[in-house]
Scaffold this motif. Structure first.
Motif: not given
Length: 182
Positions: A164-172
């Motif tokens: 799977t190709s994905a860029t997943v940004p997350c915020v604290a």
């Protein structure tokens, strides 16, 4: 074996024993020592969009030559129909660093993960310190950001590449349960 040869052999052993002990002491003195990080684990809440949001456990370690953080979360999971091969996810974690009253940022990054499939919880790292420095007594904590995660607004970024190709940004969304003291 004659008595003189036995005595000679014993003398050699007695002479070599202190030399060996000195070599071991010298090697230990030059070897980096593991540093204590307190606490060893802390929790923080992350919003990772389609990958979920919730509590993540951060586990810190300092071997003396390498500072690392591992991330585990049952709330943040691979989305339905996705998977990741072992060591196919590049993860970058931003933390706020405080040193002598001065605040800056450090980053931990790495491409270490077990194979995962949906809906498995994430296990990422250990991630190595790759940007900035940490000295004894420095503290690190989550980079808390407002607004939804995006390509330019993230505290944790997960980049999956295979299959799977994905860029997943997350915020604290909150500070850690306790800041790490290196």
């Amino acid at each position: 074996m004659s008595i003189p040869s036995v005595l000679s052999s014993n003398r050699r052993r007695l002479l070599l024993a202190p030399a060996a002990a000195c070599s071991i002491v010298a090697a230990l003195a030059l070897a980096p020592t593991a540093q204590a990080v307190a606490p060893l684990t802390a929790t923080a809440t992350y919003d990772c969009g389609t990958w979920g949001s919730g509590l993540a456990t951060l586990t810190a370690a300092d071997s003396g030559t390498s500072k690392t953080i591992k991330i585990n979360s049952t709330a943040i999971t691979m989305p339905t129909g996705t998977s990741a091969d072992p060591n196919s996810i590049t993860t970058t974690l931003k933390l706020t660093k405080t040193s002598g009253g001065v605040t800056s940022q450090v980053q931990f990054s790495g491409k270490t993960n077990p194979g995962m499939t949906s809906p498995n919880p994430i296990t990422l790292g250990p991630l190595k310190l790759t940007s900035g420095t940490l000295a004894a007594g420095d503290t690190t904590n989550s980079v808390v950001l407002s607004g939804p995660p995006s390509a330019t607004n993230w505290s944790l970024q997960i980049v999956a590449s295979s299959p799977t190709s994905a860029t997943v940004p997350c915020v604290a969304t909150v500070n850690q349960s306790a800041a790490f003291v290196w």
